[in-house]
Design a protein around this motif. Structure first.
Motif, short mmCIF file in Angstrom:
data_model
loop_
_atom_site.label_atom_id
_atom_site.label_comp_id
_atom_site.label_asym_id
_atom_site.label_seq_id
_atom_site.Cartn_x
_atom_site.Cartn_y
_atom_site.Cartn_z
N LEU A 49 0.96 -1.21 0.11
CA LEU A 49 -0.06 -0.02 -0.05
C LEU A 49 0.82 1.01 0.14
CD1 LEU A 49 -2.62 -1.08 2.65
CD2 LEU A 49 -2.92 -0.97 0.21
N THR A 50 0.38 2.50 -0.45
CA THR A 50 1.04 3.50 -0.71
C THR A 50 0.18 4.41 0.11
OG1 THR A 50 0.18 4.12 -2.74
CG2 THR A 50 2.20 2.87 -2.84
N ALA A 51 0.88 5.47 0.51
CA ALA A 51 0.16 6.79 1.26
C ALA A 51 0.28 7.82 0.08
CB ALA A 51 1.14 7.38 2.45
N GLY A 52 -0.84 7.56 -0.65
CA GLY A 52 -0.91 8.92 -1.84
C GLY A 52 0.24 8.45 -2.79
N GLN A 53 1.46 9.56 -2.97
CA GLN A 53 2.51 9.52 -3.92
C GLN A 53 3.65 9.22 -2.98
OE1 GLN A 53 2.22 9.62 -7.37
NE2 GLN A 53 -0.06 9.83 -6.85
N PHE A 54 3.56 8.47 -1.88
CA PHE A 54 4.65 7.93 -1.03
C PHE A 54 4.70 6.52 -0.74
CE2 PHE A 54 3.97 12.50 -0.64
CZ PHE A 54 5.27 13.03 -0.21
N TYR A 55 5.95 6.21 -0.83
CA TYR A 55 6.12 4.64 -0.45
C TYR A 55 6.39 4.74 1.06
CZ TYR A 55 7.12 3.25 -5.11
OH TYR A 55 6.85 2.79 -6.52
N VAL A 56 5.88 3.65 1.78
CA VAL A 56 6.20 3.30 3.07
C VAL A 56 7.11 2.22 3.10
CG1 VAL A 56 5.11 2.50 5.38
CG2 VAL A 56 3.74 3.68 3.75
N VAL A 57 8.30 2.58 3.71
CA VAL A 57 9.56 1.66 3.62
C VAL A 57 9.69 0.99 4.97
CG1 VAL A 57 12.18 1.70 3.65
CG2 VAL A 57 10.85 3.60 2.55
N THR A 58 9.86 -0.49 4.97
CA THR A 58 9.91 -1.28 5.87
C THR A 58 11.23 -1.58 6.25
OG1 THR A 58 9.31 -3.35 4.37
CG2 THR A 58 7.49 -1.97 5.52
N SER A 59 11.99 -1.50 5.35
CA SER A 59 13.69 -1.89 5.48
C SER A 59 14.54 -1.17 4.61
CB SER A 59 13.89 -3.44 5.74
OG SER A 59 13.74 -3.87 4.52
N GLY A 60 15.65 -1.00 5.08
CA GLY A 60 16.62 -0.28 4.11
C GLY A 60 17.01 1.02 4.44
N LEU A 61 16.23 1.83 5.17
CA LEU A 61 16.47 3.15 5.35
C LEU A 61 16.26 3.33 6.99
CD1 LEU A 61 14.84 5.17 2.56
CD2 LEU A 61 17.45 4.69 3.07
#
Length: 391
Positions: A343-355
């Motif tokens: 799922l995305t928050a509008g035009q944003f990715y929700v990052v679960t790992s890596g950052l």
């Protein structure tokens, strides 16, 4: 004898040589095409905790709280139709009247049978009244009195049966007036005045839908069901349903229904053919905007608090994986793989790992940058980066 070379001649030769070589006395004029180029400028922002709402949309079918088929209980011709398709009706309101003279005739016959039975009871009662004093005076035997009493009881039973037959006839006659069993909206009316109808017809006279509340039926596959179970708090199904946030209905034209609903039931079994579980959400329908049989989308919001969100334009995809450019030491960028939610928050990715919070990310440069490239970073205000979350 050799001629001496004077200093003035030597100076003239030097000037001639410099002129033929294209000499230039201005600073920096000697930088050729092979000289090192300055690093390009890119906007860079710092990752900071963000909260957002993720929307899960599921196709749904709408059904009224009650969808009742109106069928005749007796045979007859449609004599009158008191409503029209789409009419709003109240419980007990007259919908149809059937012409069935045989039921009125049954009422008349039953009423006549009652009159006859009442006369028989009166005659039998007289016989009993006549026999009692004669028995007391031993003029007739007791047997004749008992016989008269039995005859009276038989006549009374026949009267009761005649009255029951009349009630049945009246009930059947009442079935010729068809009323609405609930408040609701009338569906299609396939039979017109003069049509012969009976209880064996495959089509009902019409359908009345109670749409004071509307049920939206939708399904989740096994993966979505597991994620729903993990993200919604509660140790039991009832607790999870109670903790499910209010859901939103997106109508077929893309508009949002003003009333919010609640998820009330989840099927206990997963359909082996579709691999999904059925859910039911209930929405109030005070103005009757929603109708049975309509299609819509149920949107279940999911809250993300203090998550790592990045603009989609800051990431690029390669062989099904997602990467971003992270600014490192000496202004050198490094390509870093990230994992994101579906799922995305509008035009944003929700990052679960890596950052992690505090990482510096190149805002927009995925088409021109390469791994280990040196850039000239230009700091970008985080408020500007995240201002469009959930829009």
């Amino acid at each position: 004898m050799k001629k001496a070379i004077f200093p003035s001649a030597i100076a003239g030769m030097a000037i001639l040589v410099l002129s033929s070589c294209g000499g230039n006395s201005q600073p920096g004029a000697g930088a050729g095409p092979g000289a090192a180029q300055p690093p390009a400028s890119y906007q860079v922002f710092t990752v900071s905790p963000q909260s957002a709402t993720l929307n899960n949309d599921y196709p749904a079918t709408l059904q009224g709280e009650q969808n009742i088929e109106i069928r005749p209980k007796v045979d007859g011709f449609v004599d009158k139709i008191y409503i029209d398709e789409g009419s709003v009706v109240k419980k007990g309101q007259l919908l149809f009247r059937l012409s069935a003279p045989q039921y009125q005739q049954d009422v008349n016959n039953s009423a006549a049978a009652i009159s006859s039975a009442e006369a028989d009871v009166s005659v039998a009662q007289l016989a009993v009244n006549k026999a009692k004093p004669l028995v007391e005076k031993d003029i007739i035997s007791h047997y004749e009195l008992e016989s008269a009493e039995y005859t009276l009881a038989s006549r009374k039973a026949a009267l009761a049966q005649a009255r029951a037959t009349l009630n049945t006839a009246k009930v059947n006659l009442g079935y010729t007036a068809i009323t609405s069993p609930v408040n609701g909206v009338v569906g299609t009316i396939p039979f017109k005045i003069g049509s012969l109808v009976s209880s064996t017809n495959t089509q009902p006279l019409t359908t009345v839908s109670n749409i004071g509340k509307v049920y939206a039926y939708f399904s989740l596959n096994e993966k979505q069901l597991l994620e729903f179970s993990r993200t919604v708090k509660g140790s039991t199904l009832n607790q999870k349903l109670a903790n499910t946030p209010p859901v939103i209905l997106i109508l077929s034209d893309g508009t949002t229904y003003p009333e919010k609903g609640r998820v009330e039931t989840i099927a206990g079994l997963i359909d082996t053919e579709t691999g999904s579980a059925s859910f039911r959400a209930t929405f109030p329908n005070p103005v009757g905007l929603l109708r049975s049989g309509s299609s819509a989308n149920v949107r279940i919001p999911q809250q993300v608090k203090d998550g790592i969100l990045i603009p989609q334009r800051s990431a690029y995809e390669l062989q099904g994986k997602h990467f971003v450019y992270v600014l490192g030491a000496n202004d050198i960028v490094k390509s870093v793989e990230i994992e994101i939610m579906d799922l995305t928050a509008g035009q944003f990715y929700v990052v679960t790992s890596g950052l992690k919070n505090g990482d510096k990310i190149v805002y927009d440069g995925t088409s021109s940058l390469k791994d280990s490239a040196k850039i000239k970073p230009e700091a970008m205000d985080a408020g500007k980066v995240y201002q469009d979350i959930n829009k």
